[in-house]
Write a protein that holds these residues in place. Structure first.
Motif, short mmCIF file in Angstrom:
data_model
loop_
_atom_site.label_atom_id
_atom_site.label_comp_id
_atom_site.label_asym_id
_atom_site.label_seq_id
_atom_site.Cartn_x
_atom_site.Cartn_y
_atom_site.Cartn_z
N LYS A 137 0.78 -0.53 -0.25
CA LYS A 137 -0.09 0.31 0.50
C LYS A 137 0.55 1.40 0.16
O LYS A 137 2.02 1.24 0.50
CB LYS A 137 -0.80 0.18 1.82
N LYS A 138 0.52 2.10 -0.21
CA LYS A 138 1.06 3.95 -0.57
C LYS A 138 -0.84 4.59 -0.81
O LYS A 138 -1.77 4.59 -1.04
CB LYS A 138 1.83 4.18 -1.70
N ARG A 139 -0.91 5.64 -0.12
CA ARG A 139 -1.54 6.75 -0.33
C ARG A 139 -2.34 6.56 -1.99
O ARG A 139 -1.24 7.07 -2.28
CB ARG A 139 -1.37 8.26 0.48
N GLU A 157 -0.44 9.99 -3.21
CA GLU A 157 0.71 9.84 -3.95
C GLU A 157 1.24 9.04 -4.28
O GLU A 157 2.72 9.15 -5.42
CB GLU A 157 1.28 9.37 -1.96
N CYS A 158 1.00 7.68 -4.89
CA CYS A 158 1.15 7.13 -5.71
C CYS A 158 0.58 6.87 -7.50
O CYS A 158 1.22 6.39 -7.80
CB CYS A 158 1.25 5.36 -5.39
N HIS A 192 -4.90 4.40 1.37
CA HIS A 192 -4.06 3.53 1.66
C HIS A 192 -5.04 2.32 0.88
O HIS A 192 -4.20 1.41 0.62
CB HIS A 192 -3.41 2.50 2.88
N GLY A 244 -5.02 3.54 -2.63
CA GLY A 244 -4.01 2.93 -3.42
C GLY A 244 -3.67 1.45 -3.55
O GLY A 244 -2.66 1.35 -4.32
N GLY A 254 7.43 1.12 -6.13
CA GLY A 254 8.83 1.32 -5.48
C GLY A 254 9.60 0.60 -4.76
O GLY A 254 10.27 0.21 -4.41
#
Length: 469
Positions: free
Chosen positions: A275-277, A280-281, A331, A334, A455
């Motif tokens: 997960k990322k927000r 943001e991703c 999240h 994301g 990532g």
């Protein structure tokens, strides 16, 4: 958050420690136990989830696989059909198998397109900057002439009063209604209807049996998602899935377990997804200048907050308040951006018209006297499959390679929404099973740029060979 200012959500601050705990990487032993139990329950003895210091978790072969062998059929944990796709395809809301009949599928699609509308009855088709990063986006109008067939003929097809030739060779499950009385969710069996109700839909149903205030709040949430980005509908299913698991665990354990530990256990299946927000991703759209990136990401965050507030108005549970924080919501969205495998189920309508076209010439001419006008009305869109977004718990554990040994591929016999992974070449026992997250035929620099969103920097054999010196 991500350089775009303080979160507008009070719950982010009030429950910061609990949110951090939910978003923390699960202990290795707990994660391994979950995957071992999942694989055992699904009787998937050909694979295992393993952990290594180099790549973290991955999927390995427990036996040899030949080229084109089935490696995995993975049932989705959370999934939803794209809103606009519901014009084209009527599928079970739980397993995503096509339902009704060929006549029903054709008649309903042409009828809705003749109205110029969507399943919810609205006629406007929305495209916003909020579609960035979504698996949905906008759908164009049909290339056929849906008004070429009289509406009374379309109604007769939908009602089962008119039959098309040879459709008895393409039988579909009968339509089962939603237990809560809503028209938006239909099923292929009572078993699927009950499973969907118990796992997600009992909290999201806006049918006749839903209390009026809650029904109104749900309709506002769904309307906002349909008008902006329907990834919010998938995120809502993730929250209701966790809420309902929490309540089930609470009934089982009573007061012997704290609410926080029960929530952690209910959240476990989702805790394992990368997960990322969302804001943001999500990739920056090509029409947004880099100087406006911060503003764009703030708009995306604010859009998610609006959606969350509408969902909270409908189903908020104070015992699970951290689930309704913007940080958790971001999240979850994301996670779908970074882990989803597109939900695709081929249309039996396509199979039907291909079958007609493959008939001996005399039989084909006779059949097309009836079917020709419908195929002309459908145009190139006759073959549109069911499409959506889903999270698959085992497929999401598969690591990337630009020279993968497996791929997602639906065979003719795969009629539902399961993820299907097929061996691209022979795979030996204990070898890691890899898939490609991107188009592996892209040049090295483009591949690495796309994989940066996940990532990591790819160091597979292909990338090592193509990396500039």
């Amino acid at each position: 958050m991500g350089g775009i200012g303080v979160s507008p959500c009070d719950l982010d601050r009030e429950f910061a420690p609990q949110i951090a705990q939910l978003l923390a990487t699960p202990p290795l032993q707990s994660a391994q136990e979950y995957y071992d139990e999942l694989i055992l329950s699904k009787k998937l003895d050909g694979i295992r989830v393993s952990y290594s210091g180099k790549h973290g978790k991955g999927v390995c072969a427990n036996r040899d696989f030949a080229e084109d062998d089935l490696v995995l059929k993975d049932q989705m944990l959370i999934g939803a059909q794209d809103s606009l796709n519901k014009i084209y395809c009527v599928v079970c809301s739980y397993c995503f198998h096509f339902i009704g009949s060929i006549e029903f599928q054709i008649g309903r699609r042409l009828y809705l397109q003749s109205l110029g509308g969507r399943v919810d009855g609205t006629t406007e088709k929305h495209c916003h900057v909020s579609d960035a990063g979504s698996s949905t986006g906008c759908s164009g109008a049909s290339s056929g002439n849906c008004n070429a067939v009289p509406q009374e003929v379309l109604m007769s097809l939908m009602d089962g009063n008119t039959s098309l030739p040879l459709t008895d060779q393409f039988c579909l499950p009968s339509v089962v209604a939603c237990p809560g009385g809503c028209e938006g969710e239909l099923y292929c069996s009572q078993s699927c209807a009950d499973s969907d109700w118990d796992s997600y839909h009992s909290l999201l149903c806006a049918g006749s049996k839903t209390e009026p205030l809650r029904k109104s709040a749900l309709q506002k949430f769904v309307g906002h998602a349909n008008g902006t980005n329907d990834i919010f509908l998938v995120a809502a299913k993730a929250i209701t899935f966790t809420l309902l698991r929490y309540r089930k665990l609470k009934r089982q354990h009573g007061s012997h377990e704290s609410s926080s530990s029960l929530l952690m256990e209910a959240w476990k299946p989702l805790s394992l997804g990368f997960k990322k927000r969302w804001w943001e991703c999500v990739a920056l759209p090509e029409d947004v200048d880099s100087s406006e990136e911060e503003l764009f990401r703030q708009q995306i965050r604010d859009l998610a907050f609006t959606s969350l507030q509408l969902l909270k108005d409908a189903i908020f549970d104070p015992e699970c308040a951290p689930l309704f924080s913007l940080d958790i919501y971001g999240h979850i969205i994301g996670m779908f951006e970074l882990n989803n495998l597109d939900l695709v189920v081929a249309s039996p309508v396509e199979d039907y018209f291909i079958h007609i076209d493959d008939l001996p010439e005399s039989e084909k001419e006779e059949a097309e006297k009836v079917t020709g006008s419908f195929l002309d009305a459908l145009g190139e869109d006759y073959s549109v499959p069911c499409e959506g977004t889903a999270f698959f718990p085992l497929q999401s554990c598969m690591n990337h390679s630009c020279c993968p040994n497996a791929k997602a591929f639906k065979r003719d016999e795969d009629k539902d929404g399961h993820a299907v992974i097929i061996a691209l070449r022979p795979i030996s026992k204990d070898e890691e099973i890899t898939i490609s997250y991107i188009d592996e035929d892209l040049p090295y620099k483009e591949r690495q740029a796309q994989l940066a969103d996940y990532g990591f920097t790819c160091t597979c054999l292909k990338c090592q060979e193509e990396r500039p010196v």
